[in-house]
Enzyme design. Structure first.
Site, PDB file in Angstrom:
ATOM      1  N   CYS A 115       4.348  -0.553   0.861  1.00  0.00           N
ATOM      2  CA  CYS A 115       3.575  -0.424  -0.482  1.00  0.00           C
ATOM      3  C   CYS A 115       2.289  -1.228  -0.584  1.00  0.00           C
ATOM      4  CB  CYS A 115       4.382  -0.743  -1.701  1.00  0.00           C
ATOM      5  SG  CYS A 115       4.683  -2.649  -1.681  1.00  0.00           S
TER       6      CYS A 115
ATOM      7  N   CYS B 197       4.300  -5.216   0.035  1.00  0.00           N
ATOM      8  CA  CYS B 197       4.812  -5.316   1.248  1.00  0.00           C
ATOM      9  C   CYS B 197       3.933  -5.411   2.409  1.00  0.00           C
ATOM     10  CB  CYS B 197       5.495  -4.120   1.464  1.00  0.00           C
ATOM     11  SG  CYS B 197       7.138  -4.202   0.616  1.00  0.00           S
TER      12      CYS B 197
ATOM     13  N   GLU C 132      10.946  -3.737   3.578  1.00  0.00           N
ATOM     14  CA  GLU C 132      10.149  -4.594   4.285  1.00  0.00           C
ATOM     15  C   GLU C 132      10.219  -6.172   3.868  1.00  0.00           C
ATOM     16  OE1 GLU C 132       7.760  -0.693   3.901  1.00  0.00           O
ATOM     17  OE2 GLU C 132       8.981  -2.049   2.531  1.00  0.00           O
TER      18      GLU C 132
ATOM     19  N   HIS D  82      12.009  -4.563  -1.923  1.00  0.00           N
ATOM     20  CA  HIS D  82      11.668  -3.408  -0.996  1.00  0.00           C
ATOM     21  C   HIS D  82      12.193  -3.843   0.315  1.00  0.00           C
ATOM     22  CE1 HIS D  82       7.742  -1.951  -3.323  1.00  0.00           C
ATOM     23  NE2 HIS D  82       8.997  -2.094  -4.093  1.00  0.00           N
TER      24      HIS D  82
END
Length: 151
Positions: free
Chosen positions: A79, A89, A55, A53
């Site tokens: 998330c 995240c 981040e 992801h």
């Protein structure tokens, strides 16, 4: 909310266009900015592997750094639920010590039930939302979302 916040969030949205589109995840961009306004790291979805992801990719570049006064700008709400990794995240942001999160679009319930805003605020993190930029995030995620789809 400041003009700098808007500029950094627009930079995160621009980064999201580098994310290869897939049917199982959103295209997201993230920028970590220090207290002096300098960019510390960037990341985007699927930057280093098919499941990373934005981040996560940005924070991985800052292992061991003091991020207690940093801000993370993410095009999409981080998330709070994750199937492909042990930590979401939201958990990574909290573990990194980041105390401020800025994003444009709350995660639509299409792929997961997200509660990052609530979890971050409960942990004392300042959360800033720029909903006027949400259509830009929907546009980059056209492979999953209709432009007028609301979360």
């Amino acid at each position: 909310m400041t003009d700098h916040d808007r500029q950094w969030l627009e930079a995160a949205i621009a980064l999201s266009y580098q994310s290869p589109p897939v049917s199982f995840a959103y295209a997201v961009g993230a920028v970590v900015v220090g207290p002096d306004g300098a960019r510390l790291a960037t990341g985007y979805s699927r930057e280093t592997d098919p499941y990373v992801h934005a981040e996560e990719a940005a924070l991985a570049k800052l292992t061991g750094a003091d991020l207690s006064r940093a801000t993370i700008y993410s095009s999409l709400e981080p998330c709070s639920t994750r199937r492909s990794r042990p930590r979401s995240c939201t958990q990574l942001i909290l573990a990194a010590g980041i105390r401020r999160v800025v994003f444009a679009l709350r995660e639509p319930p299409l792929l997961a039930d997200c509660h990052a805003v609530e979890l971050l605020r409960t942990a004392g993190v300042e959360v800033v939302e720029f909903p006027d930029l949400a259509d830009q995030v929907r546009a980059v995620n056209g492979h999953l979302l209709l432009p007028d789809q609301s979360p």
